[in-house]
Scaffold this motif. Sequence first.
Motif, PDB file in Angstrom:
ATOM      1  N   GLY A   1       0.875  -1.349   0.027  1.00 55.72           N
ATOM      2  CA  GLY A   1       0.076   0.099  -0.003  1.00 55.72           C
ATOM      3  C   GLY A   1       0.881   1.137  -0.015  1.00 55.72           C
ATOM      4  O   GLY A   1       1.850   1.427   0.444  1.00 55.72           O
ATOM      5  N   GLN A   2       0.274   2.236  -0.595  1.00 59.95           N
ATOM      6  CA  GLN A   2       0.822   3.632  -0.451  1.00 59.95           C
ATOM      7  C   GLN A   2       1.319   4.298   0.930  1.00 59.95           C
ATOM      8  O   GLN A   2       2.409   4.768   1.199  1.00 59.95           O
ATOM      9  N   CYS A   3       0.655   3.520   1.980  1.00 58.59           N
ATOM     10  CA  CYS A   3       1.323   3.884   3.260  1.00 58.59           C
ATOM     11  C   CYS A   3       2.591   3.498   3.579  1.00 58.59           C
ATOM     12  O   CYS A   3       2.956   3.839   4.791  1.00 58.59           O
ATOM     13  N   VAL A   4       3.119   2.642   2.783  1.00 53.61           N
ATOM     14  CA  VAL A   4       4.593   2.255   3.129  1.00 53.61           C
ATOM     15  C   VAL A   4       5.379   3.431   3.424  1.00 53.61           C
ATOM     16  O   VAL A   4       6.375   3.579   3.966  1.00 53.61           O
ATOM     17  N   GLY A   5       5.111   4.517   2.844  1.00 55.84           N
ATOM     18  CA  GLY A   5       5.726   5.622   2.881  1.00 55.84           C
ATOM     19  C   GLY A   5       5.614   6.293   4.437  1.00 55.84           C
ATOM     20  O   GLY A   5       6.636   7.343   4.809  1.00 55.84           O
ATOM     21  N   LEU A   6       4.820   5.836   5.205  1.00 61.21           N
ATOM     22  CA  LEU A   6       4.844   6.153   6.477  1.00 61.21           C
ATOM     23  C   LEU A   6       5.630   5.172   7.408  1.00 61.21           C
ATOM     24  O   LEU A   6       5.206   5.527   8.962  1.00 61.21           O
ATOM     25  N   ILE A   7       6.057   4.249   7.057  1.00 59.26           N
ATOM     26  CA  ILE A   7       6.417   3.248   7.858  1.00 59.26           C
ATOM     27  C   ILE A   7       8.082   3.409   7.933  1.00 59.26           C
ATOM     28  O   ILE A   7       8.746   3.335   7.044  1.00 59.26           O
ATOM     29  N   ASN A   8       8.556   3.702   9.173  1.00 59.01           N
ATOM     30  CA  ASN A   8       9.735   3.962   9.320  1.00 59.01           C
ATOM     31  C   ASN A   8      10.776   2.982  10.368  1.00 59.01           C
ATOM     32  O   ASN A   8      11.894   3.371  10.446  1.00 59.01           O
ATOM     33  N   ASP A   9      10.041   1.947  10.801  1.00 65.70           N
ATOM     34  CA  ASP A   9      10.904   1.043  11.585  1.00 65.70           C
ATOM     35  C   ASP A   9      10.146  -0.555  11.536  1.00 65.70           C
ATOM     36  O   ASP A   9       8.890  -0.167  11.246  1.00 65.70           O
ATOM     37  N   ILE A  10      10.729  -1.304  12.073  1.00 63.92           N
ATOM     38  CA  ILE A  10      10.382  -2.657  12.198  1.00 63.92           C
ATOM     39  C   ILE A  10       9.932  -2.917  13.821  1.00 63.92           C
ATOM     40  O   ILE A  10      11.085  -2.816  14.596  1.00 63.92           O
ATOM     41  N   LYS A  11       8.794  -3.182  14.144  1.00 62.99           N
ATOM     42  CA  LYS A  11       8.510  -3.183  15.494  1.00 62.99           C
ATOM     43  C   LYS A  11       7.618  -4.885  15.562  1.00 62.99           C
ATOM     44  O   LYS A  11       7.446  -5.471  14.512  1.00 62.99           O
ATOM     45  N   SER A  12       7.662  -5.115  16.832  1.00 65.27           N
ATOM     46  CA  SER A  12       6.837  -6.201  17.056  1.00 65.27           C
ATOM     47  C   SER A  12       5.133  -5.710  16.950  1.00 65.27           C
ATOM     48  O   SER A  12       4.869  -4.633  16.925  1.00 65.27           O
ATOM     49  N   VAL A  13       4.393  -6.756  16.736  1.00 64.58           N
ATOM     50  CA  VAL A  13       3.180  -6.407  16.436  1.00 64.58           C
ATOM     51  C   VAL A  13       2.189  -5.762  17.658  1.00 64.58           C
ATOM     52  O   VAL A  13       1.680  -4.786  17.528  1.00 64.58           O
ATOM     53  N   GLN A  14       2.657  -6.290  19.017  1.00 60.21           N
ATOM     54  CA  GLN A  14       2.389  -5.416  20.091  1.00 60.21           C
ATOM     55  C   GLN A  14       2.791  -4.081  20.241  1.00 60.21           C
ATOM     56  O   GLN A  14       1.962  -3.260  20.528  1.00 60.21           O
ATOM     57  N   GLU A  15       3.890  -3.892  19.871  1.00 63.07           N
ATOM     58  CA  GLU A  15       4.369  -2.222  19.942  1.00 63.07           C
ATOM     59  C   GLU A  15       3.530  -1.521  18.712  1.00 63.07           C
ATOM     60  O   GLU A  15       3.391  -0.540  19.154  1.00 63.07           O
TER      61      GLU A  15
END
Length: 322
Positions: free
Chosen positions: A287-301
């Motif tokens: 999705g285009q929201c990939v541009g809003l993702i800046n890190d890799i976290k756990s699902v809970q985080e």
Amino acid sequence: MKTRVTELLGIKYPIIQGGMQWLSRAELASAVSNAGGLGIITAATHPGKEELIEEIRKTRALTDKPFGVNISMLPELTPGDKTAQYMEAVIREKVPVLETSGRSPEKYVPQLKEAGIKLIHKVPAVRFARKAESVGADAVIIVGFECGGHPGMDNVTTMVLTPGAADNVSIPVISGGGIADARGLVAALALGAEAVVMGTRFIATAECLAHENFKQWMVNASETDTMIIQRSIRNAARVMKNPAAEKVLEMENRGASLDELLTIIKGQRGLSNLLSGDIQDGTLAMGQCVGLINDIKSVQEVIEDIVREAGTIIHRLQNMWG
């Protein structure tokens, strides 16, 4: 957080994980459910009924919270419609929630109701939301043009579709497409939705089985790093922009047949690349929201951050009317 969707599904937060082929497995779905959302496993990942039943039971072993199964009822690109098999598995196992998309699930509604299964139908247009309500869906997901996977053919955004659906149906509306953080959740609620569905955001999590190469690509990507392919076969798909997707588009522009396109877009090729980490060779829904993702976290985080930040946003908005 209490909405009609959290009450309907028995979940703590109005956050639903999208059904993503190959990626929405028991480990990811159970992590979302354990964190207070609704995790979903994808039927199309499995070759048949027995394999899906095994995945359902594996999910149950990992969470005692509600979860769902996604069944895509779109016409398959290869022979053999497995919808009936998958439905048998969901009904036999009495999965709490079923998410369908594509063709109308109408003929299965009586069996689902009898089994006590909540039905959510996913659509890309307001007219289809009305149809979903008329055939007995308990809630409807409306996905905008920003979404990863299949956004429909109308090119209408989440900002327009969400209030349009909320104005036209009485069942709860769940908003998807372009949502990856607390701002998206609050915006969707303001537009009339009572929950959100997120797929792309959950790829960049520790529990997702996608190779780290894909996750790192996502962290570095911008909102312009996706593209639409498969319009020529009326199955538009938003995917990550890479040489394979650009090749598909070039093939479509010259009138390639379905058989030709399948050499690149077929599912098994995508699975192989997801596991090997080859980010150039196959197509992956994004999705285009990939541009809003800046890190890799756990699902809970991810979920805890969204809920906490949503509270902060709502408080700030309330102060504007102080």
